[in-house]
Design a protein around this motif. Structure first.
Motif, PDB file in Angstrom:
ATOM      1  N   TYR A 147      39.843  51.714   8.724  1.00 35.42           N
ATOM      2  CA  TYR A 147      38.943  50.647   9.163  1.00 35.42           C
ATOM      3  C   TYR A 147      37.797  51.212  10.001  1.00 35.42           C
ATOM      4  N   THR A 148      38.133  51.943  11.043  1.00 39.58           N
ATOM      5  CA  THR A 148      37.080  52.452  11.926  1.00 39.58           C
ATOM      6  C   THR A 148      36.233  53.510  11.236  1.00 39.58           C
ATOM      7  N   SER A 149      36.806  54.239  10.309  1.00 41.55           N
ATOM      8  CA  SER A 149      36.064  55.296   9.616  1.00 41.55           C
ATOM      9  C   SER A 149      35.113  54.758   8.557  1.00 41.55           C
ATOM     10  N   LEU A 150      35.446  53.631   7.948  1.00 41.82           N
ATOM     11  CA  LEU A 150      34.662  53.137   6.810  1.00 41.82           C
ATOM     12  C   LEU A 150      33.831  51.883   7.100  1.00 41.82           C
ATOM     13  N   LYS A 151      34.108  51.197   8.183  1.00 48.88           N
ATOM     14  CA  LYS A 151      33.473  49.898   8.451  1.00 48.88           C
ATOM     15  C   LYS A 151      31.949  49.964   8.426  1.00 48.88           C
ATOM     16  N   ALA A 152      31.379  50.958   9.058  1.00 51.91           N
ATOM     17  CA  ALA A 152      29.918  51.030   9.157  1.00 51.91           C
ATOM     18  C   ALA A 152      29.275  51.819   8.018  1.00 51.91           C
ATOM     19  N   ASP A 153      30.049  52.263   7.066  1.00 51.42           N
ATOM     20  CA  ASP A 153      29.525  53.080   5.976  1.00 51.42           C
ATOM     21  C   ASP A 153      28.951  52.187   4.876  1.00 51.42           C
ATOM     22  N   GLU A 154      27.669  52.301   4.647  1.00 47.43           N
ATOM     23  CA  GLU A 154      26.996  51.467   3.645  1.00 47.43           C
ATOM     24  C   GLU A 154      27.512  51.739   2.228  1.00 47.43           C
ATOM     25  N   ARG A 155      27.929  52.973   1.974  1.00 48.50           N
ATOM     26  CA  ARG A 155      28.462  53.302   0.644  1.00 48.50           C
ATOM     27  C   ARG A 155      29.765  52.546   0.391  1.00 48.50           C
ATOM     28  N   TRP A 156      30.593  52.406   1.449  1.00 44.89           N
ATOM     29  CA  TRP A 156      31.849  51.658   1.316  1.00 44.89           C
ATOM     30  C   TRP A 156      31.558  50.197   0.990  1.00 44.89           C
ATOM     31  N   ALA A 157      30.654  49.596   1.748  1.00 48.79           N
ATOM     32  CA  ALA A 157      30.306  48.188   1.521  1.00 48.79           C
ATOM     33  C   ALA A 157      29.720  47.983   0.124  1.00 48.79           C
ATOM     34  N   ALA A 158      28.863  48.905  -0.314  1.00 50.84           N
ATOM     35  CA  ALA A 158      28.270  48.789  -1.648  1.00 50.84           C
ATOM     36  C   ALA A 158      29.340  48.915  -2.732  1.00 50.84           C
ATOM     37  N   ASP A 159      30.293  49.827  -2.520  1.00 52.92           N
ATOM     38  CA  ASP A 159      31.354  50.018  -3.500  1.00 52.92           C
ATOM     39  C   ASP A 159      32.218  48.757  -3.620  1.00 52.92           C
ATOM     40  N   LEU A 160      32.606  48.193  -2.476  1.00 56.60           N
ATOM     41  CA  LEU A 160      33.393  46.956  -2.513  1.00 56.60           C
ATOM     42  C   LEU A 160      32.588  45.802  -3.090  1.00 56.60           C
ATOM     43  N   GLY A 161      31.312  45.745  -2.736  1.00 54.70           N
ATOM     44  CA  GLY A 161      30.441  44.668  -3.209  1.00 54.70           C
ATOM     45  C   GLY A 161      30.248  44.671  -4.715  1.00 54.70           C
ATOM     46  N   ALA A 162      30.383  45.829  -5.323  1.00 56.76           N
ATOM     47  CA  ALA A 162      30.253  45.924  -6.780  1.00 56.76           C
ATOM     48  C   ALA A 162      31.521  45.455  -7.492  1.00 56.76           C
ATOM     49  N   GLY A 163      32.585  45.246  -6.724  1.00 56.93           N
ATOM     50  CA  GLY A 163      33.856  44.811  -7.307  1.00 56.93           C
ATOM     51  C   GLY A 163      34.298  43.482  -6.721  1.00 56.93           C
ATOM     52  N   ASP A 164      35.572  43.398  -6.381  1.00 56.19           N
ATOM     53  CA  ASP A 164      36.140  42.140  -5.883  1.00 56.19           C
ATOM     54  C   ASP A 164      36.075  41.988  -4.358  1.00 56.19           C
ATOM     55  N   GLY A 165      35.497  42.962  -3.673  1.00 56.65           N
ATOM     56  CA  GLY A 165      35.364  42.878  -2.218  1.00 56.65           C
ATOM     57  C   GLY A 165      36.571  43.405  -1.457  1.00 56.65           C
ATOM     58  N   VAL A 166      37.606  43.820  -2.169  1.00 59.71           N
ATOM     59  CA  VAL A 166      38.834  44.313  -1.529  1.00 59.71           C
ATOM     60  C   VAL A 166      39.219  45.690  -2.060  1.00 59.71           C
ATOM     61  N   HIS A 167      39.205  45.847  -3.376  1.00 56.15           N
ATOM     62  CA  HIS A 167      39.671  47.084  -4.002  1.00 56.15           C
ATOM     63  C   HIS A 167      38.488  48.013  -4.291  1.00 56.15           C
ATOM     64  N   PRO A 168      38.552  49.239  -3.798  1.00 54.69           N
ATOM     65  CA  PRO A 168      37.461  50.171  -4.064  1.00 54.69           C
ATOM     66  C   PRO A 168      37.502  50.694  -5.493  1.00 54.69           C
ATOM     67  N   SER A 169      36.361  51.216  -5.921  1.00 56.66           N
ATOM     68  CA  SER A 169      36.299  51.871  -7.233  1.00 56.66           C
ATOM     69  C   SER A 169      36.544  53.363  -7.025  1.00 56.66           C
ATOM     70  N   GLN A 170      36.163  54.125  -7.996  1.00 54.33           N
ATOM     71  CA  GLN A 170      36.318  55.577  -7.925  1.00 54.33           C
ATOM     72  C   GLN A 170      35.649  56.143  -6.666  1.00 54.33           C
ATOM     73  N   VAL A 171      34.466  55.659  -6.335  1.00 55.33           N
ATOM     74  CA  VAL A 171      33.740  56.136  -5.152  1.00 55.33           C
ATOM     75  C   VAL A 171      34.530  55.844  -3.883  1.00 55.33           C
ATOM     76  N   GLY A 172      35.002  54.629  -3.742  1.00 47.85           N
ATOM     77  CA  GLY A 172      35.748  54.243  -2.549  1.00 47.85           C
ATOM     78  C   GLY A 172      37.056  54.988  -2.397  1.00 47.85           C
ATOM     79  N   HIS A 173      37.744  55.239  -3.507  1.00 47.45           N
ATOM     80  CA  HIS A 173      38.981  56.020  -3.442  1.00 47.45           C
ATOM     81  C   HIS A 173      38.688  57.436  -2.952  1.00 47.45           C
ATOM     82  N   GLY A 174      37.555  57.990  -3.376  1.00 45.52           N
ATOM     83  CA  GLY A 174      37.153  59.303  -2.883  1.00 45.52           C
ATOM     84  C   GLY A 174      36.885  59.282  -1.394  1.00 45.52           C
ATOM     85  N   MET A 175      36.291  58.199  -0.903  1.00 45.83           N
ATOM     86  CA  MET A 175      36.019  58.069   0.531  1.00 45.83           C
ATOM     87  C   MET A 175      37.323  57.968   1.334  1.00 45.83           C
TER      88      MET A 175
END
Length: 194
Positions: A147-175
């Motif tokens: 939570y604290t590591s990813l909350k402010a990361d724009e890439r994390w938000a963009a990755d979730l926003g491209a999906g269902d808002g909860v489950h990351p894609s390949q990019v988010g899993h890498g993060m």
């Protein structure tokens, strides 16, 4: 030396959303050089709460230990307690019971905290992260603070926003994999970065 790793958590722990099908855990394990092969049992349940996890973890993991000389337990329950409206007191109790039992069984435990979501329950997820961290910290359990590591990361938000808002894609899993490895994984797992 035989070594077993049991992984319990939600769908993200099982790699849900990753088109490569390896998830963050597969990436972490691929980067973890160990002297001998390990038996890894990944047992996710999508949208599982800590109440549900508390009722299954011991029976499910005990089936996988076999004659392992070294037993490791990775817990990554996600943010489903917040979505289900489970109180922080109940979450703390559930996790304390799980971790205390694991310590009694002489299991080595690593905990991956909940990741931020775009569900609209951000303050509840932040509080959940704090509760999980507190329970682990009191027991000396290593904790990867997603939570604290990813909350402010724009890439994390963009990755979730491209999906269902909860489950990351390949990019988010890498993060997630990067955070886990940076926050004590290799020291806990007894591996060198490959």
């Amino acid at each position: 030396m035989t070594r077993t790793l049991v992984v319990l958590g939600d769908g993200i722990a099982g790699g849900y959303g990753d088109s490569r099908r390896s998830g963050w855990l597969g990436r972490v394990l691929a980067r973890s050089a160990t002297p001998e092969p390990d038996f890894v049992a990944v047992l996710p349940v999508p949208e599982e709460t800590t109440t549900q996890l508390a009722s299954r973890w011991s029976a499910e993991s005990s089936l996988r230990w076999g004659v392992s000389e070294e037993r490791r337990l990775l817990i990554a329950p996600g943010a489903w307690d917040a979505a289900a409206g489970i109180s922080l007191a109940r979450t703390r109790l559930n996790l304390a019971n799980i971790l205390d039992d694991a310590i009694t069984q002489r299991l080595s435990v690593f905990f991956v905290g909940p990741a931020p979501t775009l569900r609209g329950d951000d303050s509840a997820v932040a509080a959940l992260d704090g509760a999980c961290y507190d329970v682990c910290e009191r027991r000396g359990i290593p904790y990867a603070a997603l939570y604290t590591s990813l909350k402010a990361d724009e890439r994390w938000a963009a990755d979730l926003g491209a999906g269902d808002g909860v489950h990351p894609s390949q990019v988010g899993h890498g993060m997630i994999a990067h955070v886990v490895m940076a926050q004590g994984w290799h020291a806990w797992f007894g591996s060198a970065e490959a």
